[in-house]
Design an enzyme around this catalytic site. Structure first.
Site, short mmCIF file in Angstrom:
data_model
loop_
_atom_site.label_atom_id
_atom_site.label_comp_id
_atom_site.label_asym_id
_atom_site.label_seq_id
_atom_site.Cartn_x
_atom_site.Cartn_y
_atom_site.Cartn_z
N HIS A 203 -11.78 3.66 -3.91
CA HIS A 203 -11.14 3.93 -5.30
C HIS A 203 -11.60 4.97 -5.99
CE1 HIS A 203 -10.09 -0.21 -3.91
NE2 HIS A 203 -8.82 0.17 -4.14
N ASP B 105 -8.01 5.15 -3.14
CA ASP B 105 -6.55 4.61 -3.90
C ASP B 105 -6.64 4.92 -5.34
OD1 ASP B 105 -5.92 3.61 -1.38
OD2 ASP B 105 -5.64 1.72 -2.00
N ASP B 106 -5.59 5.04 -6.07
CA ASP B 106 -5.42 4.77 -7.37
C ASP B 106 -5.46 6.11 -8.25
OD1 ASP B 106 -4.83 2.29 -7.09
OD2 ASP B 106 -6.83 1.62 -7.98
N HIS C 251 2.01 1.93 -9.38
CA HIS C 251 1.22 0.63 -8.87
C HIS C 251 2.02 -0.72 -9.11
CE1 HIS C 251 -2.44 -1.46 -7.78
NE2 HIS C 251 -2.89 -0.16 -7.38
#
Length: 613
Positions: free
Chosen positions: A319, A152-153, A215
């Site tokens: 992440h 993620d991210d 986000h």
């Protein structure tokens, strides 16, 4: 979130983090409540506390003794400026960090940036395959012997590429839940390193999925903002790989039924993806702590004697913005999977979903440019429409009717037609013109009506020039310069282009936020009837005769330069006030407000009604 805020958040939740205990594996249950009960504060604080190349420590803003410059009840920052969490306007990272930038009052916030090209909201969302769309979401794989590796991210300029190198070495695949414009990293479709690494993901057969635009907590924002988070990320990904994903992961694992998120994701055609193995890597991003994540990973996939040969399967989360995840944890995971006989795969593969179902084709890619939607910032100003006596000046070119708007002083023209539209031609000012809601006979405002069109004073107490926050009040937006009634060529409507959706290939309805389409979001109660139809179906209404089609004619009455010093903070407009000599500041902003900041005196400053230095 600023670095200092993140540290405070980490300190507040330290006991919870330490409670995991490094010797024990972190087993995340399959009950959705186990995931959604995780503290959003903990995730935010720990995830962004570490200093990375793109998430640099921000210097604390100086303590402010004056009143806030932006926010609810105050107003918006000037065009291009961000509204910080503390309510101050600025342009650097401290003000513009998202998630956290107050995008409703900061036109320059990353949340308001719009990727180039046509909006993807009108793309058909056909549901195919056997994997559920929307709803409570997906927590586990179905294909025995697989572990779906997810990140993620990202992307991150260095770490993500290294993870791809490791995947190549171990012949594994992963799913990357990409965020488009968060944590001051830069917009993905405008940054060469991100464009390159995302294209590489696609070419190598990894799965590209969405983690939203900036986000935001998808359960805590409006339905439109939620969809905008998805549309904008789609547009950016479309600009890079020519398609949009059908899989997404909600930030903070937050997408509830009560908020409407589960339904919205279903309507947008997304598979909501969670996980059943959490390495907690964002809390362990140091050489002395990352061993915990390794232990938890192996402990999870071997819990209770689980084996690949015995049919076990897992869906995990990491992440790719963290150094230890890229340079330490990932290779350990890949080696462990190899040793235990598991296959590292994408989410789509672990669910048995064909590759063809992972994406939707999307045309209309734009070139390397981005803009902050003028119509978006125009909808969030706290200022109400200017009052003219007991009536309000129209904000959407309609007049009379149920809203009782007047055309006097509007940017659409001063005459209200028999059909309830503001304009400047004889169709509006002639036979049938409604004198109760505008001028009739001529677009020029008569002297008897001029007084009633003077804006009502915003405050009986003059404000100091330096604290006037109305530089970006969008109720004074410039008149669109496009030719009247020109059909949209890029999916936008109203705004500075003045495009109409009627007859466009994107849909005939113009949403409140300036996009053409045919869904209820475009054609419903907030639809802008001045730039398309609002029948609820997107079909062109035959009842709209030419006279009812609003124009953005350039012949609207010009402000009368009375040069009378402003008494209410406004300038130019129908009152013709000048800021010179006023108590609000000597500069007249492009939005028609007096002040002395760069937002008033800089780009767009109206020197005919004040100074611009």
């Amino acid at each position: 979130m600023h670095f200092s805020t993140a540290l405070a958040a980490v300190a507040a939740v330290a006991p919870l983090v330490n409670a995991h205990g490094s010797p024990l594996p972190k087993i995340v249950g399959l009950n959705p409540r186990d995931l959604k009960a995780r503290s959003v504060l903990s995730n935010l604080g720990a995830r962004f506390a570490e200093v990375h190349e793109f998430a640099k420590e921000s210097k604390p803003l100086k303590a402010r003794q004056d009143t806030p410059e932006c926010g609810q009840g105050v107003g918006s920052c000037a065009a291009g400026q961000c509204c910080s969490q503390s309510g101050y306007c600025g342009n650097d990272d401290d003000y513009c960090y998202s998630p956290g930038c107050n995008y409703a009052y900061g036109p320059g916030c990353p949340d308001n940036a719009v990727p180039a090209g046509t909006n993807t909201s009108s793309i058909a969302r056909t549901k195919v395959g056997s994997v559920a769309y929307g709803g409570a979401g997906i927590y586990s794989c179905v294909k025995a012997g697989t572990v779906a590796l997810t990140y993620d991210d990202g992307p991150q300029k260095v770490f993500t590429a290294h993870i791809l190198d490791l995947m190549d070495t171990y012949k594994a695949k992963a799913t990357f839940f990409i965020t488009g414009n968060n944590i001051n990293k830069g917009q993905i479709d405008l940054t060469p390193e991100y464009i390159s690494v995302i294209k590489r993901m696609d070419t190598a057969g990894h799965q590209i999925a969405s983690h939203t635009w900036t986000h935001l907590d998808m359960s805590a924002v409006s339905s439109f903002d939620r969809k905008n988070q998805m549309w904008k990320n789609e547009m950016a990904l479309r600009n890079i790989v020519g398609k949009i994903p059908t899989y997404m992961r909600p930030p903070y694992s937050s997408c509830t039924a009560a908020s409407g998120c589960e339904k919205d994701m279903a309507d947008l055609g997304y598979h909501v993806t969670y996980f059943d193995v959490d390495t907690d890597d964002y809390n362990q991003d140091s050489p002395s702590q990352i061993q915990r994540s390794k232990d938890w990973f192996k402990g999870n996939i071997t819990a209770g004697g689980a084996t690949a040969a015995g049919g076990a399967k897992w869906l995990d989360i990491q992440h790719d913005i963290h150094e230890q995840t890229a340079n330490n944890l990932t290779e350990y995971m890949l080696k462990t999977l190899t040793d235990l006989g598991y296959k590292g795969v994408t989410v789509g593969e672990c669910l048995g979903d064909p590759v063809a179902n992972w994406y939707r084709t999307a045309g209309g890619a734009g070139t390397a440019s981005s803009s902050v939607s003028a119509s978006r910032s125009a909808t969030v100003s706290s200022a109400a429409p200017t009052s003219t006596g007991t009536k309000k000046v129209t904000t959407d070119a309609t007049c009379g009717g149920t809203n009782q708007y007047t055309c006097l002083g509007s940017s659409f023209g001063n005459c209200c037609s028999a059909s309830g539209w503001c304009g400047t031609t004889t169709d509006y000012c002639g036979t049938g013109c409604q004198s109760g809601f505008g001028n009739c006979g001529s677009n020029v405002i008569s002297s008897s009506k001029a007084a009633s069109s003077t804006p009502k004073a915003a405050s009986s107490t003059p404000q100091a020039a330096t604290s006037t926050p109305k530089a970006a009040s969008s109720t004074k937006a410039a008149t669109p310069s496009a030719a009247p009634g020109k059909v949209s060529t890029d999916g936008t409507c109203a705004g500075t282009s003045g495009f109409t959706c009627t007859g466009s290939s994107f849909g005939n309805c113009c949403s409140a936020y300036g996009w053409c389409g045919s869904t209820t979001d475009h054609c419903g109660s907030t639809c802008n009837a001045a730039f398309g139809t609002c029948s609820g179906s997107g079909a062109v209404s035959s009842s709209k005769a030419p006279v009812a089609t609003p124009t953005k004619a350039s012949s609207a009455a010009a402000p009368v330069a009375t040069k009378k010093a402003s008494t209410d903070g406004s300038c130019a407009g129908t009152a013709g006030f000048t800021c010179t000599g006023s108590t609000f500041g000597n500069c007249c902003s492009q939005y028609g407000w007096c002040g002395s900041t760069t937002g008033h005196c800089g780009t767009g400053c109206n020197k005919s009604f004040g100074t611009c230095t």
